[in-house]
Write a protein that holds these residues in place. Structure first.
Motif, short mmCIF file in Angstrom:
data_model
loop_
_atom_site.label_atom_id
_atom_site.label_comp_id
_atom_site.label_asym_id
_atom_site.label_seq_id
_atom_site.Cartn_x
_atom_site.Cartn_y
_atom_site.Cartn_z
N LEU A 1 0.82 -1.22 0.00
CA LEU A 1 0.00 0.00 0.00
C LEU A 1 0.86 1.27 0.00
CD1 LEU A 1 -2.82 -1.08 2.47
CD2 LEU A 1 -2.93 -0.92 -0.03
N ALA A 2 1.97 1.25 0.73
CA ALA A 2 2.86 2.42 0.76
C ALA A 2 3.42 2.71 -0.62
CB ALA A 2 3.98 2.20 1.77
N GLY A 3 3.83 1.68 -1.32
CA GLY A 3 4.37 1.87 -2.67
C GLY A 3 3.33 2.40 -3.64
N ILE A 4 2.13 1.86 -3.55
CA ILE A 4 1.04 2.33 -4.43
C ILE A 4 0.71 3.79 -4.11
CG2 ILE A 4 -1.40 2.04 -4.99
CD1 ILE A 4 -0.92 -1.02 -4.59
N ALA A 5 0.63 4.11 -2.82
CA ALA A 5 0.34 5.48 -2.41
C ALA A 5 1.45 6.42 -2.86
CB ALA A 5 0.16 5.55 -0.90
N GLY A 6 2.69 6.01 -2.68
CA GLY A 6 3.82 6.84 -3.11
C GLY A 6 3.81 7.09 -4.61
N TYR A 7 3.48 6.06 -5.35
CA TYR A 7 3.40 6.18 -6.81
C TYR A 7 2.29 7.14 -7.21
CZ TYR A 7 3.13 4.70 -11.71
OH TYR A 7 3.12 4.67 -13.09
N ALA A 8 1.14 6.98 -6.59
CA ALA A 8 0.00 7.83 -6.91
C ALA A 8 0.26 9.29 -6.49
CB ALA A 8 -1.26 7.31 -6.23
N LEU A 9 0.81 9.48 -5.30
CA LEU A 9 1.06 10.83 -4.80
C LEU A 9 2.16 11.55 -5.57
CD1 LEU A 9 0.70 10.23 -0.96
CD2 LEU A 9 -0.92 11.41 -2.49
N SER A 10 3.04 10.78 -6.20
CA SER A 10 4.10 11.42 -6.99
C SER A 10 3.62 11.70 -8.41
CB SER A 10 5.34 10.52 -7.02
OG SER A 10 5.11 9.37 -7.82
N GLY A 11 2.34 11.50 -8.65
CA GLY A 11 1.80 11.75 -9.98
C GLY A 11 2.23 10.70 -10.99
N ALA A 12 2.51 9.51 -10.51
CA ALA A 12 2.95 8.40 -11.35
C ALA A 12 4.17 8.80 -12.18
CB ALA A 12 1.81 7.90 -12.23
N ALA A 13 5.02 9.61 -11.58
CA ALA A 13 6.18 10.14 -12.29
C ALA A 13 7.30 9.11 -12.44
CB ALA A 13 6.71 11.37 -11.57
N SER A 14 7.39 8.17 -11.50
CA SER A 14 8.51 7.23 -11.54
C SER A 14 8.07 5.85 -11.05
CB SER A 14 9.64 7.76 -10.65
OG SER A 14 10.67 6.81 -10.58
N LEU A 15 8.43 4.86 -11.83
CA LEU A 15 8.10 3.48 -11.44
C LEU A 15 8.88 3.04 -10.21
CD1 LEU A 15 7.80 1.60 -14.85
CD2 LEU A 15 5.99 2.15 -13.24
N THR A 16 9.98 3.70 -9.90
CA THR A 16 10.76 3.31 -8.72
C THR A 16 9.98 3.53 -7.43
OG1 THR A 16 11.86 5.45 -8.62
CG2 THR A 16 12.99 3.70 -9.83
N ALA A 17 8.93 4.35 -7.48
CA ALA A 17 8.09 4.54 -6.30
C ALA A 17 7.36 3.25 -5.93
CB ALA A 17 7.08 5.66 -6.55
N LEU A 18 7.31 2.32 -6.87
CA LEU A 18 6.63 1.04 -6.62
C LEU A 18 7.55 -0.02 -6.00
CD1 LEU A 18 4.44 0.84 -9.84
CD2 LEU A 18 3.66 1.25 -7.50
N ILE A 19 8.81 0.33 -5.76
CA ILE A 19 9.74 -0.65 -5.17
C ILE A 19 9.21 -1.20 -3.84
CG2 ILE A 19 12.04 -0.94 -4.17
CD1 ILE A 19 13.09 0.81 -6.50
N PRO A 20 8.71 -0.35 -2.92
CA PRO A 20 8.15 -0.92 -1.69
C PRO A 20 7.01 -1.90 -1.97
CG PRO A 20 8.52 1.41 -1.42
CD PRO A 20 8.73 1.11 -2.87
#
Length: 125
Positions: free
Chosen positions: A14-33
């Protein structure tokens, strides 16, 4: 440990998905968690099988160790987030969350292994 592995896996997913969404889906690396979380969820599900329990929990702790080590570089920049000079503050914050969750999971897992060994030794006497 099975329930804890599932909880930690869900939190990181959930943290990774939230980070990805909150970053505007700017980087796939936000999905690492999330990737680490999904692997832990798989380990937790496998650990429900008595024959697989030991191996699945060991695998989960190994994944956690790799996640802790992999997040160290970003975590080292947490001070820059507070001073406002971080290049990618969201990445640093997300990595720090992952680091803390996985470090706690590792500590609890190691404690669980120590307790199990002591119990086994006490039963053998």
């Amino acid at each position: 440990m099975t329930a804890l592995t599932l909880i930690v896996g869900a939190v990181l997913t959930l943290a990774g998905i939230a980070g990805y969404a909150l970053s505007g889906a700017a980087s796939l690396t936000a999905l690492i968690p999330s990737a680490v979380g999904v692997l832990l969820l798989i380990c937790g599900l496998l650990a429900r099988n008595a024959k697989m329990h030991r191996y699945a929990i060991h695998a989960g702790l190994l994944i956690a160790l790799l996640g802790v080590l992999g997040s160290l570089r970003n975590v080292a920049g947490i001070g820059e987030v507070f001073t406002g000079t971080a290049e990618r503050p969201a990445a640093v914050i997300l990595s720090t969350v992952m680091f803390l969750v996985l470090a706690l999971y590792l500590a609890l897992g190691i404690g669980s292994f120590i307790k199990a060994r002591r119990r086994k030794a006490a039963q053998g006497r």
